[in-house]
Write an enzyme that holds these catalytic residues in place. Structure first.
Site, PDB file in Angstrom:
ATOM      1  N   ASP A 104      30.220 -98.296  27.179  1.00 19.96           N
ATOM      2  CA  ASP A 104      30.191 -97.070  26.372  1.00 19.96           C
ATOM      3  C   ASP A 104      29.736 -97.347  24.949  1.00 19.96           C
ATOM      4  O   ASP A 104      29.849 -98.463  24.452  1.00 19.96           O
ATOM      5  CB  ASP A 104      31.591 -96.439  26.315  1.00 19.96           C
ATOM      6  CG  ASP A 104      32.622 -97.396  25.724  1.00 19.96           C
ATOM      7  OD1 ASP A 104      32.625 -98.576  26.138  1.00 19.96           O
ATOM      8  OD2 ASP A 104      33.394 -96.984  24.838  1.00 19.96           O
ATOM      9  N   GLU A 105      29.261 -96.311  24.306  1.00 17.29           N
ATOM     10  CA  GLU A 105      29.008 -96.298  22.857  1.00 17.29           C
ATOM     11  C   GLU A 105      28.265 -97.544  22.364  1.00 17.29           C
ATOM     12  O   GLU A 105      28.588 -98.092  21.317  1.00 17.29           O
ATOM     13  CB  GLU A 105      30.335 -96.164  22.088  1.00 17.29           C
ATOM     14  CG  GLU A 105      31.052 -94.870  22.381  1.00 17.29           C
ATOM     15  CD  GLU A 105      32.448 -94.800  21.771  1.00 17.29           C
ATOM     16  OE1 GLU A 105      32.831 -93.699  21.361  1.00 17.29           O
ATOM     17  OE2 GLU A 105      33.146 -95.826  21.726  1.00 17.29           O
TER      18      GLU A 105
END
Ligand code: TNX
Length: 538
Positions: free
Chosen positions: A349-350
């Site tokens: 993620d991210e």
């Protein structure tokens, strides 16, 4: 709340433990069996959370758990015996009864029977059939997991005082009738962030005990992030020596890590409660703590400063460096060797400090590594951008209802676990007055957490693509078990019901009523839950 193992054993429970022989009626009467002081009605079969598939009350029957009750387990089944022993341990403190666990039921003694061989296909691996008659209670299942699920239901069918840590003198009635029950989804998860603030094994165990009551069967542990590294890796020892130690975590006050021995102990503790642990190492972003310990994991070889703030999206492994893949493979190999469960979560993620091309190059090498060590790759839904994610599981964490690249991946075989942040994120505040938590995905009151359907949440991702649901609990603002409990309860049961119960049972009024009646159980167990104004609490 009290941590496991710290609960005081009552004198009566100790006596009960010494009475693990077939009791004769005369010998079995323990001190607590004097005249009951209270006798409130038994909870209705329909009061259970998560809502069962079929409930058939029978007002002509009522079982009374009494001083002579035995717990009868399937002859020759160690799993049934273990579940029976576990159940007896849960029923003894409040009742004070001996509740011997036996592979046979002596005639004329009332029994709670835990029997395998239900031979009922629709029950699957986790379903059960529970029958309550005046003469006894029977739980039948195809597999041990189903028997255990049936015992979780039975606990809720006993009066709330069953959760008292000390003996309560009252009658222990269970309403008559039958329940047939099995889960909608095979994956019903909770996630705990160990990185932002470390939560010790005793706290994780306490959380396991609570979530297992709602038939959660996976616990995902987020074991690394920018602020800390929380699991021992022998081939890269500085990960925990440097980034698991003093001063790590948000505000520098979340130090600690799990040794491999502690991690294995957690796995077996969870397994006895039919929960599988899923380890997560977040990469290629969220890696600042690893780079503090090993500067060779950066592209310039310079160690970044340790971070104790809550920013996200600034760190990345060096995608072009072979050292990165040696590191990743070592970590995956060691974690896979520790992990009996099918899944290994690789974050993803991210990754805002990783270019799109680098992200794809990284996943192209790393997703197959998980398979090489015998596990199914699981990651935040961003991993589905990679063509190598066809056999992977993607955890949807978006706030919207559309994610075209995920729909494309699903057409290619990727399976999805639903954790929409604006519904299932247990770290979001309930409302503006909530003292803990974050707000980026919105406020999530209990009705909001309950009010969605996993199979219609994201356009183009239907029931068949979905393995289940998971309720993540990020711990930027959560330091201790009371904090965890306050954010998880009562929203975790809402997500558990979405994962277990058939859509036809979905009804907010019913759920709110059942929650309200459940509250005293948390109070008796010392669980610090949020008394939502949306619920009328008993
Ligand atoms: C986003 S959701 C994150 C985490 C934070 C969380 C806080 C996701 C996959 N990543 O890094 O802890 O928000 O709610």
């Amino acid at each position: 709340m009290a941590l496991p193992g710290t609960r005081r054993r009552t004198a009566t429970a100790a006596l009960a433990l010494s009475l693990l022989v077939i009791p004769t009626p005369a010998a079995a009467t323990p001190p607590a069996a004097t005249a009951p002081a209270t006798s409130s009605p038994a909870p209705a079969l329909s009061s259970v959370i998560p809502a069962p598939v079929e409930v058939t009350p029978d007002a002509r029957q009522t079982f009374h758990l009494g001083p002579l009750t035995v717990i009868r387990t399937q002859p020759g089944s160690p799993a049934s015996r273990q579940i029976g022993t576990h159940l007896a341990g849960e029923l003894r403190p409040a009742t004070g009864y001996p509740l011997p666990v036996l592979p046979i039921a002596p005639r004329a003694l009332p029994a709670i029977s835990l029997l395998l061989g239900a031979n009922e296909a629709r029950l699957g691996d986790e379903g059960y059939r529970l029958t309550v008659r005046t003469s006894g209670i029977t739980i039948r299942a195809n597999k041990a997991a189903g028997l255990y699920a049936g015992t979780r239901t039975l606990l809720q069918l006993l009066p709330v005082e069953i959760d008292s840590p000390t003996v309560v003198r009252r009658t222990w009635a269970v309403a008559g009738g039958g329940i047939v029950d099995f889960p909608r989804f095979t994956y019903r998860g909770a996630m705990l962030d160990e990185a932002r603030h470390f939560h010790a094994p005793a706290e994780i165990k306490a959380y396991i005990d609570e979530i297992s009551r709602f038939k959660i069967n996976y616990l995902h542990l987020h074991l690394s992030d920018d602020q800390g590294w929380r699991v021992q890796i022998d081939s890269w020892p500085k990960l925990t020596q440097v980034s698991g130690g003093a001063g790590t975590g948000v505000d520098g006050v979340g130090p600690g890590f799990l040794t491999k021995a502690q991690y294995k102990d957690l796995i077996s503790y969870a397994a006895k409660r039919f929960i599988t642990i899923v380890p997560e190492i977040d990469m290629p972003g969220h890696v600042n703590a690893a780079q503090v310990a090993y500067p060779e994991l950066t592209c310039d070889g310079v160690a970044p400063p340790p971070r104790t703030d809550t920013a996200v999206g600034y760190s990345s492994l060096c995608i072009g460096s072979e050292t990165t893949y040696r590191f990743v493979e070592d970590v995956i190999r060691e974690l896979a060797a520790l992990t009996p469960g099918p899944y290994l979560h690789i974050g993803g993620d991210e990754a805002r400090a990783t270019s799109d091309a680098d992200y794809l190059a990284f996943q192209q090498r790393v997703l197959p590594l998980v398979a090489k060590y015998g596990k199914t790759a699981y990651g935040w839904h961003d991993i589905a951008k990679s063509p190598a994610a066809a056999n992977a599981v993607a955890q949807f964490w978006g706030t919207g209802t559309s994610e075209p690249f995920l729909v494309t991946a699903v057409a290619g075989g990727t399976k999805v676990i639903m954790s929409p942040a604006s519904r299932s994120y247990l770290d979001m505040k309930y409302d503006p007055s909530t003292p803990l938590g974050l707000t980026w995905a919105g406020y999530i009151e209990v009705q909001t957490a309950y009010g969605w359907d996993p199979a219609t949440r994201v356009t183009g991702i239907g029931e068949n693509a979905i393995l289940g649901v998971e309720a993540p609990l990020w711990s930027e603002t959560l330091r201790n078990l009371d904090n965890i409990e306050f954010m998880a309860f009562p929203r975790l049961p809402a997500i558990a019901e979405l994962g277990w119960s058939p859509p036809a049972t979905h009804d907010w009024q019913s759920f709110a009523t059942r929650l309200g009646a459940y509250g005293p159980r948390w109070t008796l167990r010392g669980v610090d839950f949020y008394r939502s104004p949306q619920v009328v609490w008993s």
